[in-house]
Write a protein that holds these residues in place. Structure first.
Motif: not given
Length: 335
Positions: A121-128, A72-89
């Motif tokens: 992972v790095s602190p930046n990745t954890v924050l993201k 409903e939201h993630g697939r419409d965002k500019k970061s959708k590829t990254w969000i989809y990767g988070q969902l896969k893992t």
């Protein structure tokens, strides 16, 4: 309740169901998949309402919430590829927490996850990642009204590390070009040549990797490149140095997309090659730091003009994060 009919949208179909004044939406590949989803969704909503009236909280797994958020939201965002990767893992990353009901997840659970993740992972990745998962729970709280509080707001965030201060030397530039089998001024033939070209173009323009990969022939003008969409959501015109204009002339005219590779193929080629030659600490984004520092030191661009070129809305970020002169550079300016 009669099921609505799926609607064709391009190569896929979507369907919307309404329950007690709220609309629920999904997209699937076929009409049948849409109808199956709608039937299950209505059954789920009715069952959940009965349980709610009895004071029973419906079991709603964290992963199921993430899947609904993505649809409903993630697939419409500019970061959708990254969000989809988070969902896969997601299952590997969260383990048993992935199937725990969002009603049972507490800040204590999330603090334990944060501590474990911080060792991986790095602190930046954890924050993201924290930002994404907190947004998912805010969605459950403010749009689905499934929870009263967001447990992610009850944990402390890792301290943001200092900004990188990585300069790129001429020796390293030559190493990169050699590793990709490319030399300046050479016509682009092989896929790896485009990665080397993008590296040089980034050093001239301070453009992000994603911005360079998005350039199409129609965006290229005599003295600038137009970016219709950037990281901060705005369009931007990037003025070109003489060298940047010469680099663009090397792109074959038949290329509608300046860089023909996909973002993932480009990233993998870059990572594997620079690691192979011992430059694993070099990030493609370091070209942005290097380009900005050169534009000030060599071109003497005023910071307010530079901000227009780079797209920074906050001068403080531009100066403190991306402008990385060494003490020798500053001493030369004084003279």
């Amino acid at each position: 309740m009669k099921l609505p009919k799926p609607r064709k949208r391009g190569s896929s179909y979507d369907i919307t169901v309404t329950f007690q004044g709220k609309r629920y939406y999904c997209t699937r590949d076929t009409p049948k998949e849409c109808e199956q989803w709608a039937a299950l969704k209505l059954l789920e909503l009715k069952s959940g309402k009965v349980q709610e009236n009895l004071g029973v909280k419906q079991h709603y797994p964290f992963k199921q919430l993430f899947e609904q958020y993505y649809q409903e939201h993630g697939r419409d965002k500019k970061s959708k590829t990254w969000i989809y990767g988070q969902l896969k893992t997601f299952d590997d990353k969260f383990g048993t927490l992935a199937q725990m009901s969002i009603h049972e997840i507490t800040p204590k659970h999330l603090t334990a996850w944060r501590n474990k993740r911080s060792t991986e992972v790095s602190p930046n990745t954890v924050l993201k990642e924290l930002s994404l998962y907190s947004a998912i729970f805010s969605y459950a709280q403010k749009e689905l009204f499934l929870i009263h509080d967001n447990p992610w707001m009850g944990i402390s965030k890792p301290k943001k590390p200092k900004a990188r201060n990585r300069r790129i030397t001429d020796t390293e530039i030559n190493l990169i070009l050699s590793a990709f089998g490319y030399s300046e001024g050479k016509v682009l033939v092989l896929p790896q040549h485009y990665v080397a070209w993008a590296f040089l173009f980034a050093l001239e323009t301070a453009m992000r990797r994603g911005e360079i990969l998005s350039i199409r022939r129609e965006h290229v003008f005599e003295k600038h490149v137009h970016l219709p969409m950037t990281k901060n959501g705005d369009e931007r015109d990037v003025p070109l140095t003489k060298k940047a204009r010469e680099l663009l002339k090397l792109i074959p005219l038949e290329n509608e997309k300046i860089i023909p590779q996909s973002e993932n193929a480009f990233r993998l080629m870059w990572e594997r090659t620079k690691n192979k030659i011992g430059l694993s600490d070099l990030h493609f984004h370091d070209t942005r730091h290097e380009a900005i520092t050169r534009l000030v030191n060599q071109q003497k661009l005023p910071v307010e003009i530079l901000a227009k070129m780079t797209g920074h809305k906050t001068i403080k970020v531009l100066v403190n994060t991306y402008y990385n002169p060494d003490v020798g550079d500053i001493a030369d300016m004084l003279d």
